[in-house]
Design a protein around this motif. Structure first.
Motif, PDB file in Angstrom:
ATOM      1  N   ASP A 149     -12.077 -18.485 -17.363  1.00 54.55           N
ATOM      2  CA  ASP A 149     -10.909 -17.732 -17.840  1.00 54.55           C
ATOM      3  C   ASP A 149     -10.787 -16.376 -17.154  1.00 54.55           C
ATOM      4  N   GLN A 150     -11.916 -15.779 -16.854  1.00 51.36           N
ATOM      5  CA  GLN A 150     -11.892 -14.473 -16.182  1.00 51.36           C
ATOM      6  C   GLN A 150     -11.280 -14.604 -14.780  1.00 51.36           C
ATOM      7  N   HIS A 151     -11.626 -15.659 -14.073  1.00 54.42           N
ATOM      8  CA  HIS A 151     -11.047 -15.892 -12.749  1.00 54.42           C
ATOM      9  C   HIS A 151      -9.541 -16.136 -12.837  1.00 54.42           C
ATOM     10  N   ILE A 152      -9.138 -16.898 -13.864  1.00 56.66           N
ATOM     11  CA  ILE A 152      -7.714 -17.182 -14.054  1.00 56.66           C
ATOM     12  C   ILE A 152      -6.943 -15.887 -14.263  1.00 56.66           C
ATOM     13  N   GLN A 153      -7.444 -15.055 -15.156  1.00 56.60           N
ATOM     14  CA  GLN A 153      -6.751 -13.798 -15.457  1.00 56.60           C
ATOM     15  C   GLN A 153      -6.741 -12.872 -14.247  1.00 56.60           C
ATOM     16  N   ARG A 154      -7.820 -12.882 -13.477  1.00 55.93           N
ATOM     17  CA  ARG A 154      -7.863 -12.049 -12.278  1.00 55.93           C
ATOM     18  C   ARG A 154      -6.837 -12.535 -11.245  1.00 55.93           C
ATOM     19  N   SER A 155      -6.688 -13.849 -11.117  1.00 56.71           N
ATOM     20  CA  SER A 155      -5.705 -14.394 -10.180  1.00 56.71           C
ATOM     21  C   SER A 155      -4.293 -14.011 -10.586  1.00 56.71           C
ATOM     22  N   LEU A 156      -4.013 -14.087 -11.883  1.00 59.43           N
ATOM     23  CA  LEU A 156      -2.676 -13.724 -12.361  1.00 59.43           C
ATOM     24  C   LEU A 156      -2.435 -12.225 -12.204  1.00 59.43           C
ATOM     25  N   TYR A 157      -3.475 -11.425 -12.394  1.00 56.52           N
ATOM     26  CA  TYR A 157      -3.358  -9.983 -12.171  1.00 56.52           C
ATOM     27  C   TYR A 157      -3.063  -9.687 -10.697  1.00 56.52           C
ATOM     28  N   ASP A 158      -3.793 -10.352  -9.802  1.00 53.46           N
ATOM     29  CA  ASP A 158      -3.575 -10.135  -8.368  1.00 53.46           C
ATOM     30  C   ASP A 158      -2.167 -10.556  -7.955  1.00 53.46           C
ATOM     31  N   LEU A 159      -1.693 -11.666  -8.523  1.00 53.20           N
ATOM     32  CA  LEU A 159      -0.327 -12.108  -8.236  1.00 53.20           C
ATOM     33  C   LEU A 159       0.671 -11.051  -8.692  1.00 53.20           C
ATOM     34  N   GLU A 160       0.465 -10.508  -9.880  1.00 53.00           N
ATOM     35  CA  GLU A 160       1.406  -9.502 -10.373  1.00 53.00           C
ATOM     36  C   GLU A 160       1.370  -8.240  -9.527  1.00 53.00           C
ATOM     37  N   GLN A 161       0.207  -7.863  -9.043  1.00 53.45           N
ATOM     38  CA  GLN A 161       0.125  -6.670  -8.186  1.00 53.45           C
ATOM     39  C   GLN A 161       0.927  -6.855  -6.903  1.00 53.45           C
ATOM     40  N   MET A 162       0.887  -8.060  -6.339  1.00 52.30           N
ATOM     41  CA  MET A 162       1.679  -8.326  -5.141  1.00 52.30           C
ATOM     42  C   MET A 162       3.177  -8.314  -5.462  1.00 52.30           C
ATOM     43  N   LEU A 163       3.533  -8.848  -6.617  1.00 51.07           N
ATOM     44  CA  LEU A 163       4.937  -8.835  -7.030  1.00 51.07           C
ATOM     45  C   LEU A 163       5.427  -7.405  -7.251  1.00 51.07           C
ATOM     46  N   ILE A 164       4.590  -6.576  -7.847  1.00 48.77           N
ATOM     47  CA  ILE A 164       4.933  -5.163  -8.037  1.00 48.77           C
ATOM     48  C   ILE A 164       5.149  -4.483  -6.688  1.00 48.77           C
ATOM     49  N   HIS A 165       4.268  -4.783  -5.745  1.00 49.48           N
ATOM     50  CA  HIS A 165       4.388  -4.212  -4.403  1.00 49.48           C
ATOM     51  C   HIS A 165       5.718  -4.615  -3.765  1.00 49.48           C
ATOM     52  N   ALA A 166       6.099  -5.887  -3.928  1.00 49.73           N
ATOM     53  CA  ALA A 166       7.371  -6.369  -3.376  1.00 49.73           C
ATOM     54  C   ALA A 166       8.541  -5.599  -3.969  1.00 49.73           C
ATOM     55  N   LYS A 167       8.469  -5.318  -5.256  1.00 48.88           N
ATOM     56  CA  LYS A 167       9.543  -4.565  -5.908  1.00 48.88           C
ATOM     57  C   LYS A 167       9.561  -3.115  -5.433  1.00 48.88           C
ATOM     58  N   GLN A 168       8.393  -2.549  -5.207  1.00 48.17           N
ATOM     59  CA  GLN A 168       8.322  -1.177  -4.699  1.00 48.17           C
ATOM     60  C   GLN A 168       8.964  -1.066  -3.321  1.00 48.17           C
ATOM     61  N   LEU A 169       8.843  -2.129  -2.536  1.00 45.80           N
ATOM     62  CA  LEU A 169       9.451  -2.161  -1.205  1.00 45.80           C
ATOM     63  C   LEU A 169      10.941  -2.498  -1.254  1.00 45.80           C
ATOM     64  N   LYS A 170      11.430  -2.787  -2.482  1.00 46.11           N
ATOM     65  CA  LYS A 170      12.845  -3.142  -2.691  1.00 46.11           C
ATOM     66  C   LYS A 170      13.251  -4.366  -1.868  1.00 46.11           C
ATOM     67  N   CYS A 171      12.368  -5.377  -1.848  1.00 48.64           N
ATOM     68  CA  CYS A 171      12.630  -6.586  -1.071  1.00 48.64           C
ATOM     69  C   CYS A 171      13.778  -7.392  -1.686  1.00 48.64           C
ATOM     70  N   LYS A 172      14.639  -7.888  -0.827  1.00 48.02           N
ATOM     71  CA  LYS A 172      15.710  -8.771  -1.287  1.00 48.02           C
ATOM     72  C   LYS A 172      15.156 -10.138  -1.656  1.00 48.02           C
ATOM     73  N   TRP A 173      14.214 -10.611  -0.865  1.00 50.91           N
ATOM     74  CA  TRP A 173      13.666 -11.953  -1.073  1.00 50.91           C
ATOM     75  C   TRP A 173      12.189 -11.865  -1.453  1.00 50.91           C
ATOM     76  N   ILE A 174      11.818 -12.539  -2.525  1.00 52.71           N
ATOM     77  CA  ILE A 174      10.413 -12.711  -2.883  1.00 52.71           C
ATOM     78  C   ILE A 174      10.158 -14.210  -2.990  1.00 52.71           C
ATOM     79  N   PHE A 175       9.225 -14.692  -2.181  1.00 53.35           N
ATOM     80  CA  PHE A 175       8.847 -16.100  -2.189  1.00 53.35           C
ATOM     81  C   PHE A 175       7.371 -16.221  -2.550  1.00 53.35           C
ATOM     82  N   VAL A 176       7.043 -17.220  -3.351  1.00 50.36           N
ATOM     83  CA  VAL A 176       5.652 -17.511  -3.697  1.00 50.36           C
ATOM     84  C   VAL A 176       5.337 -18.927  -3.230  1.00 50.36           C
ATOM     85  N   TYR A 177       4.174 -19.081  -2.581  1.00 46.39           N
ATOM     86  CA  TYR A 177       3.736 -20.369  -2.040  1.00 46.39           C
ATOM     87  C   TYR A 177       2.385 -20.730  -2.666  1.00 46.39           C
ATOM     88  N   GLY A 178       2.312 -21.897  -3.276  1.00 47.80           N
ATOM     89  CA  GLY A 178       1.060 -22.394  -3.836  1.00 47.80           C
ATOM     90  C   GLY A 178       1.027 -23.902  -3.762  1.00 47.80           C
TER      91      GLY A 178
END
Length: 280
Positions: A149-178
């Motif tokens: 569970d700790q790994h799961i939560q860390r992965s979701l936290y890391d994903l959110e940090q990247m999403l926050i970064h994308a918003k800070q850059l004011k990106c028009k397009w955000i794509f996620v690949y998994g």
């Protein structure tokens, strides 16, 4: 920006012939486009049946390099941005990690970590690559003991940090690949655990498209303003249904042909083109 994506391509059995047909279609599509694709995205299950056993495993040559790169001069300088799938873990976590290590040994292979991103300023696009096995380890017996569970939560936290970064850059397009999908009209159906864990983040940060493999077909679905693209037809084929169990999931396209996906992107428009082995 033009790039290709392909999923579930790493066949080492009779299906390698299908992979070779897809590789030929990818390499020979360039007369129709200018410029040639900037890169290729690999959506996991890169090596069947059980991943690679280190960077010297012969599958690097037999399932990837000699199929997709060496025969085609047009592919000799193309980088593959890759994520891990469940089959990539079946020889153990160290073997999955060897795909990260290969980044240091090949000019073609890009997987600097299990979760990473790429930003393209010209198209205002932010590309997030995630390891869905870390987010949903309990899906298979062979992976459920690798992460907790700790790994799961860390992965979701890391994903959110990247999403926050994308918003800070004011990106028009955000794509996620998994590798694992959220919604699917294929064999596996909707993955409620993936929906529960990832969909709130996709909604919150207004992700444009979530790309996945895993199902061995083509699908383009839309739910709650987000597009979900399944692209796992690189070597195998599986049936796809017209309707989703969730009546709010709208199917735009579905096909069980082997093939790959062309992404054409600028700061205003995204075009997705599903291409089969006959280049149509």
């Amino acid at each position: 920006l033009i790039y290709f994506s392909i999923g579930d391509w790493g066949a080492n059995n009779t299906h390698v012939n299908s992979a070779k047909l897809v590789a030929n279609a990818m390499a020979n599509y360039h007369p129709y486009m200018n410029p040639f694709p900037n890169f290729i995205i690999s959506l996991g299950d890169n090596f069947y049946e059980s991943g690679v056993k280190g960077i010297s495993d012969e599958l690097w040559e037999s399932a990837w390099f000699s199929v997709f790169i060496r025969p085609f001069p047009s592919m000799h300088n193309i980088r593959w941005f890759s994520v891990l799938g469940n089959h990539d873990y079946y020889s153990g976590i160290e073997c999955a990690n060897s795909q990260i290590e290969m980044t240091n040994h090949s000019k073609h292979w890009v997987m600097p970590s299990k979760d990473y991103y790429s930003y393209d300023k010209e198209t205002s696009s932010y590309h997030i690559f995630i390891d869905t096995v870390k987010i949903y380890p309990e899906l298979y017996n062979k992976t459920k003991h690798l992460y907790n569970d700790q790994h799961i939560q860390r992965s979701l936290y890391d994903l959110e940090q990247m999403l926050i970064h994308a918003k800070q850059l004011k990106c028009k397009w955000i794509f996620v690949y998994g590798h694992y999908h959220l919604f699917s009209n294929g064999y596996y159906g909707n993955y409620n655990t993936m929906i529960q864990r990832i969909l709130p983040l996709l909604r919150k940060y207004k992700v444009a498209v979530y790309f996945s493999g895993h199902e061995h077909n083509f699908q383009l679905l839309k739910y709650d303003g987000i597009y979900f693209c399944v692209n796992g037809a690189g070597a195998y084929q599986a049936e796809v249904n017209l309707y989703n169990p969730n009546v709010e999931v709208h199917m735009i396209y579905g096909n069980k042909n082997n093939g790959f996906l062309i992404h054409k992107l600028n700061d205003k428009y995204l075009n997705l083109q599903f291409v089969n082995v006959n280049n149509i």
